[in-house]
Enzyme design. Structure first.
Site, PDB file in Angstrom:
ATOM      1  N   HIS A  24      38.121  38.214  33.487  1.00 37.69           N
ATOM      2  CA  HIS A  24      39.380  37.537  33.864  1.00 37.69           C
ATOM      3  C   HIS A  24      40.004  36.877  32.644  1.00 37.69           C
ATOM      4  CE1 HIS A  24      42.225  34.829  35.689  1.00 37.69           C
ATOM      5  NE2 HIS A  24      41.540  33.777  35.296  1.00 37.69           N
TER       6      HIS A  24
ATOM      7  N   ARG B  36      41.628  45.837  35.830  1.00 38.57           N
ATOM      8  CA  ARG B  36      41.325  44.846  34.805  1.00 38.57           C
ATOM      9  C   ARG B  36      40.045  45.261  34.084  1.00 38.57           C
ATOM     10  NH1 ARG B  36      39.328  39.503  37.050  1.00 38.57           N
ATOM     11  NH2 ARG B  36      37.365  40.193  36.140  1.00 38.57           N
TER      12      ARG B  36
ATOM     13  N   TYR C  38      29.855  39.328  39.016  1.00 38.83           N
ATOM     14  CA  TYR C  38      30.362  39.742  40.330  1.00 38.83           C
ATOM     15  C   TYR C  38      30.831  41.190  40.393  1.00 38.83           C
ATOM     16  CZ  TYR C  38      34.590  38.374  37.757  1.00 38.83           C
ATOM     17  OH  TYR C  38      35.565  38.239  36.799  1.00 38.83           O
TER      18      TYR C  38
END
Lengths: 343, 370
Positions: free
Chosen positions: B270, B266, B279
């Site tokens: 998100h 990815r 993160y």
């Protein structure tokens, strides 16, 4: 509209016992009729095949219609609901059985997030004709989690229908209507009524109307509103009240989502008094919605405050206490007397 | 305290998970290529759809950043999975996607403007207008739940004895959900015509793949359901296309379901509402940039003399125009009436809702959003 009044006198009950069929047999009869007449209908669930379902509601169906159309599934309720969404979207008409309402909670995501909204979220491109049947309610000395009456959870959800029969005739006619309905229906069958009393139910494939209440008993003094197994106690209470000259009108809501308030309001307008009886706990039960709508739309016709006779707001007890938990005929009678005496 | 006794065990079953790659990250051929790669015109179409998906994705993010689109989940870096799936399916197969497989949807006939409409807050975005995708499911937000719908679809196809296949996609995160396990289990038990494609982009929002499961691969979750399961390089369009096509062939000929774990990454947050810097180490993204699916396929096509800079420039120009047209269509879609909320709640609006609908019809129109 077919109107059947359950006679509570002993003689009538005796005749019906020998000639008619039970509520659970009426379910089987409706399923068989629809399987025979609509190739898109399939029945699926845990132990519904060779075993005929834990309550025998699907007895004999697999032998008659084959394993493809009467399918035993692995033990996963959420899966059953999710698979129904896919089947429904493809134009099948799945009729799933969840063994007890207490095991439906794992289906809630599939029912609320998908079944109820597939038509809306695709602007009608896909839809979800499906029925999830589940036995529900207390009073048969079942183990824990087998006595739930949490119909309000589903009644809260737009896009769903929640249908609850109270007699063999209504079970047959309403189940046929639910299977033929183009939208998802949660069909809750009162376990306590499964084998309590019989009625003659002609297997003529005639559906009863959904989205409407049934007037099970006419009266001018007070309106009693109930559904499911509590119709039994409510009608008994009405008989007892009649002996003291109080004629209760008894309404079987039957479809608790969407609500036919018109019939209820019309009755309350006539009687001026309303007692709502349900087996579910009181707080946020469907009775609260009915009471609120009467207050909103029919306040001026009320001669006394609306009363609710419901289960206490406690967790369904294990069966030694369940008879105290369930609203009794006596509690209903007392509540009506209080309403009648209100000045 | 445990006591140990010396005992022997029979080996009951062993399993292995194969991994397929045809093009390495530099676009070099690592093994004999499948038959379909001989058709250079087809390869150009594959490439066009990869680029289309990326240009669309970039534009969608820009629209969101400028307040013209709602929250949007990007597919950046995973385009080969979607395009691979779309190109392997037949038109009358059914797609039950999660929410990042735009490449598959575009290939099958979903319009770019429809995807924009959906993320732009309008249900009409899931009312696909192209008849080829009339039975495809819309994007599915509740994680993994679409895999069960796909199993239901596959059950219907099998019951009706139709030679059609369902393809469903799920993220790595979704394979932790009961729905996925239940779907895989039933697909195996009923030997359904279905292909599960796991888009393993290594992150379930902030939870990395290593913390999601102790299983060495996500593909092996299919083994537990008795399903043929494998891994492919999800950034290699040829590998994805090949594996999905083979799985679909097996499913169509009655040989049952498959699970394909497509390994990707990815590259984006998100969604546009997420900030992966909270993160995720930026260095990790740099590492994965080298594995980009489009760059790799471009290099391969150039090496094969199928593609060149001129063609690339023409393609970029044409795709940019196509996306601009889609944005225009999206931005010029007439607003829904407030009563539209009631239009498709049920097949026929119940009497109980008529009064509310009338109330909605009387609402004053909101012209500005702030």
């Amino acid at each position: 509209m077919t109107e059947i009044t359950i006679k509570t006198s002993e003689t009538t009950e005796k005749t019906e016992k020998t000639t008619g069929i039970t509520l659970v047999e009426a379910i089987t009869q409706a399923l068989a009729y629809e399987l025979a007449h609509d190739p898109d209908v399939i029945v699926l669930g845990e132990d519904v095949g060779v075993n005929g379902g834990v309550f025998r509601a699907t007895q004999g169906l697999q032998a008659r219609f084959g394993e493809e159309r009467v399918r035993d599934t692995p033990l996963a309720e959420n899966m059953i609901a999710g698979v129904c969404v896919g089947l429904g979207a493809m134009g099948m008409k799945p009729v799933a059985e969840i063994q007890f309402m207490g095991f439906m909670y794992s289906c809630v995501d599939q029912i609320i997030s998908h079944a109820s909204r597939l038509r809306n979220r695709t602007r009608g491109r896909l839809s979800c004709p499906m029925v999830i049947r589940a036995p529900y309610g207390a009073g048969i000395h079942s183990p824990e989690h087998h006595s739930e009456s949490t119909e309000a959870i589903f009644a809260h959800i737009p896009g769903l229908r929640v249908v609850i029969p109270s007699t063999p005739l209504r079970a047959y006619g309403l189940l046929l209507a639910s299977i033929r309905d183009p939208d998802p229906v949660i069909f809750l069958e009162p376990t306590r009524m499964y084998r309590l009393g019989k009625q003659i139910v002609p297997d003529n494939g005639e559906a009863l109307p959904i989205d409407v209440c049934f007037i099970s008993r006419e009266g001018n003094d007070v309106t009693l509103v109930s559904w499911g197994a509590m119709m039994h106690e409510t009608l008994k209470a009405a008989e007892i009240l009649a002996e003291s000259g109080i004629e209760a009108e008894v309404i079987d809501v039957a479809t608790i989502k969407p609500l036919d308030m018109e019939t209820i309001l019309k009755s309350v307008e006539k009687t001026g008094r309303c007692v709502i009886v349900h087996e579910a706990t009181k707080t946020c039960g469907v009775g609260a919605e009915i009471a609120a709508q009467i207050a909103e739309k029919g306040l001026t016709s009320l001669l006394a405050p609306i009363q609710r006779v419901a289960a206490f707001d406690v967790i369904v007890p294990l069966y030694r206490l369940e008879d105290y938990y369930l609203p009794s005929v006596e509690r209903i009678v007392q509540s009506v007397l209080a309403v009648m005496e209100y000045k | 305290m445990t006591s140990q006794i010396s005992h022997t065990q029979k080996s009951i079953i062993q399993f292995e998970i194969g991994y397929t790659q045809f093009l390495d990250p530099m676009g070099k051929i690592v093994q004999n290529l499948p038959e379909f790669t001989r058709d250079s015109e087809h390869l150009k179409i594959l490439y066009r759809f990869l680029v289309r998906t990326r240009v669309f994705d970039t534009k969608a993010i820009a629209l969101q950043r400028t307040g013209k689109l709602g929250t949007y989940p990007s597919t950046l870096g995973q385009e080969a999975i979607g395009v691979g799936i779309g190109s392997a399916m037949q038109s009358n197969d059914v797609l039950c996607p999660y929410y990042r497989e735009y490449g598959a949807q575009f290939w099958r006939g979903v319009k770019m403007s429809e995807i924009l409409l959906y993320w732009g807050g309008d249900e009409r975005g899931s009312d696909f207008s192209d008849p080829r995708v009339k039975e495809d499911f819309p994007l599915c937000v509740p994680i993994g739940s679409q895999t069960l719908h796909a199993v239901g679809v596959a059950t219907a196809l099998k019951l009706r004895k139709q030679a059609r296949v369902t393809v469903t996609t799920v993220g790595d995160g979704g394979t932790s959900r009961g729905d996925f396990y239940e779907a895989v289990n039933l697909a195996g038990a009923w030997q359904l015509p279905i292909v599960f494609v796991i888009n393993n982009n290594q992150w379930a929002i902030s939870l990395p793949r290593a913390k999601q499961t102790h299983a060495e691969t996500l593909a092996q979750k299919g083994i537990a359901g008795g399903i043929f399961s494998e891994q492919v390089d999800g950034n290699d369009i040829i590998a994805v296309r090949y594996a999905v096509e083979e799985a679909i062939k097996r499913a169509r000929s009655g040989l049952g379901p498959s699970v394909i774990e497509a390994l990707s990454y990815r590259m984006s947050d998100h969604t546009t509402a997420d900030d992966a810097r909270r993160y995720r180490d930026a260095a990790e993204i740099e590492k994965y940039k080298a594995l980009d699916p489009i760059k790799r396929f471009y290099q391969y096509l150039v090496d094969q003399n199928i593609w060149d800079k001129t063609k690339e420039e023409a393609l970029q120009e044409s795709v940019t125009k196509e996306v601009a047209d889609a944005v225009y269509e999206y931005e010029h879609t007439s607003p829904l009436e407030p009563t539209a909320m009631f239009d498709f709640l049920y097949a026929k609006l119940p009497d109980a809702l008529h009064r509310e609908r009338e109330e909605a019809a009387q609402l004053q129109r909101i012209t500005t959003r702030d």
